[in-house]
Design a protein around this motif. Structure first.
Motif, PDB file in Angstrom:
ATOM      1  N   THR A  61     -73.774 -11.954 -63.332  1.00  0.00           N
ATOM      2  CA  THR A  61     -72.690 -11.068 -63.751  1.00  0.00           C
ATOM      3  C   THR A  61     -71.541 -11.108 -62.746  1.00  0.00           C
ATOM      4  N   CYS A  62     -71.888 -11.145 -61.463  1.00  0.00           N
ATOM      5  CA  CYS A  62     -70.866 -11.207 -60.411  1.00  0.00           C
ATOM      6  C   CYS A  62     -70.733 -12.610 -59.835  1.00  0.00           C
ATOM      7  N   HIS A  63     -71.868 -13.253 -59.614  1.00  0.00           N
ATOM      8  CA  HIS A  63     -71.859 -14.627 -59.080  1.00  0.00           C
ATOM      9  C   HIS A  63     -71.816 -15.565 -60.276  1.00  0.00           C
ATOM     10  N   HIS A  64     -70.609 -15.788 -60.773  1.00  0.00           N
ATOM     11  CA  HIS A  64     -70.464 -16.358 -62.114  1.00  0.00           C
ATOM     12  C   HIS A  64     -70.262 -17.866 -62.122  1.00  0.00           C
ATOM     13  N   GLU A  65     -70.832 -18.550 -61.114  1.00  0.00           N
ATOM     14  CA  GLU A  65     -70.696 -19.999 -61.134  1.00  0.00           C
ATOM     15  C   GLU A  65     -71.626 -20.642 -62.140  1.00  0.00           C
ATOM     16  N   SER A  66     -72.530 -19.867 -62.725  1.00  0.00           N
ATOM     17  CA  SER A  66     -73.446 -20.431 -63.705  1.00  0.00           C
ATOM     18  C   SER A  66     -73.654 -19.433 -64.825  1.00  0.00           C
ATOM     19  N   ALA A  67     -73.815 -19.939 -66.041  1.00  0.00           N
ATOM     20  CA  ALA A  67     -74.061 -19.073 -67.192  1.00  0.00           C
ATOM     21  C   ALA A  67     -75.523 -18.656 -67.263  1.00  0.00           C
ATOM     22  N   THR A  68     -76.373 -19.257 -66.461  1.00  0.00           N
ATOM     23  CA  THR A  68     -77.791 -18.926 -66.446  1.00  0.00           C
ATOM     24  C   THR A  68     -78.181 -18.419 -65.063  1.00  0.00           C
ATOM     25  N   PRO A  69     -79.250 -17.596 -64.973  1.00  0.00           N
ATOM     26  CA  PRO A  69     -79.657 -17.062 -63.664  1.00  0.00           C
ATOM     27  C   PRO A  69     -79.959 -18.174 -62.677  1.00  0.00           C
ATOM     28  N   ARG A  70     -79.581 -17.948 -61.408  1.00  0.00           N
ATOM     29  CA  ARG A  70     -79.786 -18.958 -60.368  1.00  0.00           C
ATOM     30  C   ARG A  70     -80.384 -18.292 -59.145  1.00  0.00           C
ATOM     31  N   ASP A  71     -81.194 -19.042 -58.417  1.00  0.00           N
ATOM     32  CA  ASP A  71     -81.756 -18.525 -57.184  1.00  0.00           C
ATOM     33  C   ASP A  71     -80.775 -18.658 -56.029  1.00  0.00           C
ATOM     34  N   ASN A  72     -79.939 -19.669 -56.071  1.00  0.00           N
ATOM     35  CA  ASN A  72     -79.047 -19.955 -54.944  1.00  0.00           C
ATOM     36  C   ASN A  72     -77.606 -19.592 -55.270  1.00  0.00           C
ATOM     37  N   VAL A  73     -77.387 -18.331 -55.663  1.00  0.00           N
ATOM     38  CA  VAL A  73     -76.029 -17.900 -55.995  1.00  0.00           C
ATOM     39  C   VAL A  73     -75.161 -17.952 -54.749  1.00  0.00           C
ATOM     40  N   GLN A  74     -73.885 -18.287 -54.951  1.00  0.00           N
ATOM     41  CA  GLN A  74     -72.950 -18.415 -53.837  1.00  0.00           C
ATOM     42  C   GLN A  74     -72.240 -17.088 -53.600  1.00  0.00           C
ATOM     43  N   ALA A  94     -67.400 -27.915 -48.289  1.00  0.00           N
ATOM     44  CA  ALA A  94     -68.656 -27.931 -47.540  1.00  0.00           C
ATOM     45  C   ALA A  94     -69.693 -27.014 -48.183  1.00  0.00           C
ATOM     46  N   ALA A  95     -69.246 -25.872 -48.714  1.00  0.00           N
ATOM     47  CA  ALA A  95     -70.173 -24.910 -49.298  1.00  0.00           C
ATOM     48  C   ALA A  95     -70.874 -25.461 -50.529  1.00  0.00           C
ATOM     49  N   PHE A  96     -70.212 -26.358 -51.239  1.00  0.00           N
ATOM     50  CA  PHE A  96     -70.772 -26.851 -52.489  1.00  0.00           C
ATOM     51  C   PHE A  96     -71.095 -28.340 -52.448  1.00  0.00           C
ATOM     52  N   SER A  97     -71.164 -28.912 -51.254  1.00  0.00           N
ATOM     53  CA  SER A  97     -71.317 -30.355 -51.156  1.00  0.00           C
ATOM     54  C   SER A  97     -72.623 -30.865 -51.735  1.00  0.00           C
ATOM     55  N   ASP A  98     -73.648 -30.012 -51.830  1.00  0.00           N
ATOM     56  CA  ASP A  98     -74.936 -30.475 -52.340  1.00  0.00           C
ATOM     57  C   ASP A  98     -75.296 -29.848 -53.672  1.00  0.00           C
ATOM     58  N   ASP A  99     -74.307 -29.321 -54.381  1.00  0.00           N
ATOM     59  CA  ASP A  99     -74.606 -28.647 -55.639  1.00  0.00           C
ATOM     60  C   ASP A  99     -73.574 -29.033 -56.685  1.00  0.00           C
ATOM     61  N   GLU A 100     -73.800 -30.141 -57.355  1.00  0.00           N
ATOM     62  CA  GLU A 100     -72.825 -30.651 -58.305  1.00  0.00           C
ATOM     63  C   GLU A 100     -72.703 -29.753 -59.535  1.00  0.00           C
ATOM     64  N   THR A 102     -72.586 -26.616 -59.618  1.00  0.00           N
ATOM     65  CA  THR A 102     -71.623 -25.570 -59.315  1.00  0.00           C
ATOM     66  C   THR A 102     -70.204 -26.114 -59.356  1.00  0.00           C
ATOM     67  N   CYS A 103     -69.997 -27.313 -58.833  1.00  0.00           N
ATOM     68  CA  CYS A 103     -68.663 -27.927 -58.877  1.00  0.00           C
ATOM     69  C   CYS A 103     -68.155 -28.011 -60.307  1.00  0.00           C
ATOM     70  N   ALA A 104     -69.069 -28.336 -61.225  1.00  0.00           N
ATOM     71  CA  ALA A 104     -68.676 -28.565 -62.608  1.00  0.00           C
ATOM     72  C   ALA A 104     -68.159 -27.309 -63.280  1.00  0.00           C
TER      73      ALA A 104
END
Length: 259
Positions: A61-74, A94-100, A102-104
């Motif tokens: 709801t707040c960490h909205h980088e994904s439409a589905t629940p995530r364990d590693n919210v930013q 750097a914060a998203f270098s290993d999470d493609e 999220t970039c998308a």
């Protein structure tokens, strides 16, 4: 040291040790209890645990980088900067270098090489070769490949291949470039990364492209990504107004902000 202070000293040391150990433990859910948010209007103490557990607010709801629940919210600050200057962009990459995936969420299109028909342009669209190639023979004695001089990066006063071709194409196709990103599809095929990931397809997203102004010019960046204060206000006040609870009006700032 007087004996009466020994107990107090030992007790304080033990409490400090417990505090250090408690904060250093990696909890299962990795949820902070409270957050202190700095703001020109006064600091805000945000009760993260209460919102997550007592109010049952889902992470996405707040960490909205994904439409589905995530364990590693930013954290919000990973996307919403105080100012979108160069240092923020570097930290952001750097914060998203290993999470493609999220970039998308923001970098939602991957453009392929342009669909280019040289023969059609030479025989049907152009009046002469110099419509595209340099007319000045000192620059280009005979028409040649653009990439012979325009490389992948600027060299001295020579623009890179992307800037050079875009500038030349825009001289004939102003309406495509005026349409912004939507006009790119007239030459480039693209993949909508968000839809591709939702469909379970792998997409190659380059975090090094995390510079929105490449496609979205200048001040418009703040229309795409609100700064941190606007993001917090938008999330918090919208939720409070929807529920009819808590502060959401301009005359209620002191309920969150402390001088």
């Amino acid at each position: 040291m007087p004996r009466r202070y020994v107990f107090v000293t030992v007790f304080c040391c033990l409490m400090a040790l417990v505090a250090v150990l408690g904060y250093s433990q990696d909890s299962t859910e990795k949820r902070p209890v409270r957050l202190v948010l700095d703001n020109p209007g006064g600091r805000v103490v945000f009760d993260h645990q209460r919102h997550a557990e007592e109010y049952k607010v889902a992470c996405e709801t707040c960490h909205h980088e994904s439409a589905t629940p995530r364990d590693n919210v930013q954290p919000c600050g990973a996307c919403h900067g105080i100012d979108f200057e160069g240092s923020f962009r570097d930290d952001h990459v750097a914060a998203f270098s290993d999470d493609e995936t999220t970039c998308a969420t923001c970098h939602h299109m991957s453009f392929a090489a342009a669909k280019w028909d040289h023969e059609a342009h030479a025989t049907e669209y152009a009046s002469s070769c110099t419509d595209c190639h340099h007319a000045d023979a000192d620059i280009e004695p005979e028409p040649g490949r653009c990439s012979a001089c325009h490389l992948g990066k600027p060299m001295g006063g020579i623009p890179d291949i992307k800037a050079a071709t875009h500038q030349k194409c825009a001289s004939c196709h102003e309406e495509w470039f005026a349409a912004g990103v939507k006009g790119c599809v007239n030459c480039h095929s693209f993949t909508d990364n968000r839809k591709a990931f939702a469909a379970g397809e792998g997409v190659d997203v380059d975090p090094a492209d995390a510079n929105c102004v490449i496609c979205h010019e200048g001040a418009k960046i703040k229309e795409l990504i609100p700064d941190r204060m606007a993001a917090f206000h938008g999330q918090c006040m919208t939720c409070h107004e929807k529920l009819g609870k808590g502060p959401f009006r301009k005359d209620q700032c002191n309920q969150c902000h402390m001088k």
